[in-house]
Design an enzyme around this catalytic site. Structure first.
Site, PDB file in Angstrom:
ATOM      1  N   HIS A  30      71.272  39.793  49.438  1.00 31.06           N
ATOM      2  CA  HIS A  30      72.162  40.905  49.735  1.00 31.06           C
ATOM      3  C   HIS A  30      72.626  40.937  51.184  1.00 31.06           C
ATOM      4  O   HIS A  30      73.541  41.671  51.519  1.00 31.06           O
ATOM      5  CB  HIS A  30      71.481  42.239  49.396  1.00 31.06           C
ATOM      6  CG  HIS A  30      71.122  42.368  47.961  1.00 31.06           C
ATOM      7  ND1 HIS A  30      72.053  42.512  46.971  1.00 31.06           N
ATOM      8  CD2 HIS A  30      69.910  42.360  47.339  1.00 31.06           C
ATOM      9  CE1 HIS A  30      71.450  42.597  45.797  1.00 31.06           C
ATOM     10  NE2 HIS A  30      70.155  42.502  45.996  1.00 31.06           N
ATOM     11  N   GLU A 134      62.029  43.215  38.035  1.00 30.40           N
ATOM     12  CA  GLU A 134      62.623  44.500  38.405  1.00 30.40           C
ATOM     13  C   GLU A 134      63.464  45.120  37.302  1.00 30.40           C
ATOM     14  O   GLU A 134      64.240  46.023  37.563  1.00 30.40           O
ATOM     15  CB  GLU A 134      63.466  44.315  39.678  1.00 30.40           C
ATOM     16  CG  GLU A 134      64.466  43.193  39.595  1.00 30.40           C
ATOM     17  CD  GLU A 134      65.139  42.882  40.928  1.00 30.40           C
ATOM     18  OE1 GLU A 134      65.413  43.814  41.700  1.00 30.40           O
ATOM     19  OE2 GLU A 134      65.380  41.700  41.195  1.00 30.40           O
TER      20      GLU A 134
END
Length: 188
Positions: A30, A134
């Site tokens: 990210h 996740e």
């Protein structure tokens, strides 16, 4: 105790590494950094004495995994693992033959201190490979994912935990606690 770094500043990384953190994780998934910036950040973290991790793009990001480790990262965090096959593929990219499929090239920063034979000879045993689970769908495959030799890093909103592979490989009480916490979280 450690931090995720999404900034692309080697100066900030080095200051944090000198601040007493045990590890710093550079988030290339990210974060806004390329390989040259990653190289500088890993060097800065090493200068400060912390362990360095790199969050790569995913289990199929062989170039990102290879670059992170060759540039001197102590390990990688591979996000979004949903199956044991994805976990095995991620781990394979980090390990040298005959355990894995990581290519060997010398010289690289990772080998500067110990040399080619010592680094390559010990990384398969000492390297840090963390798998980030996740998603709700990964819960169905948690037992199989936990059987893959790696760290399991679980993240769901504000809840995060990590368990070593050797404490999970036989579905120990630690794994059962982890699975119960995930099940409880999903019910809420």
């Amino acid at each position: 105790m450690g931090l995720f770094l999404n900034a692309h500043s080697p100066t900030v990384a080095e200051q944090l590494a000198h601040s007493g953190y045990d590890w710093l994780l550079v988030d290339t998934q990210h974060g806004p950094m390329g390989y040259e910036k990653l190289s500088a950040m890993l060097s800065a973290i090493s200068n400060g004495g912390a362990k360095s991790m790199v969050r790569v793009g995913g289990y199929d990001d062989r170039p990102g995994i290879q670059q992170a480790l060759d540039l001197g990262a102590d390990g990688v965090l591979v996000p979004y693992i949903n199956s044991a096959e994805e976990a095995r593929q991620a781990v394979s990219c980090t390990k040298y033959p005959s355990t894995g499929t990581r290519s060997v090239y010398f010289p690289q920063r990772s080998m500067n201190k110990a040399g080619l034979l010592e680094y390559a000879g010990t990384y398969n045993h000492n390297g840090i490979v963390a798998l980030q689970v996740e998603t709700a769908s990964c819960i169905e495959n948690m037992a199989e994912i936990a059987a893959v030799r790696a760290w399991i890093f679980c993240s769901w909103g504000r809840m995060t935990c990590a368990c070593r592979w050797d404490s999970m490989r036989s579905m120990s009480s630690r794994t059962c606690t982890l699975l119960r916490s995930w099940e409880q979280l999903l019910r809420n």
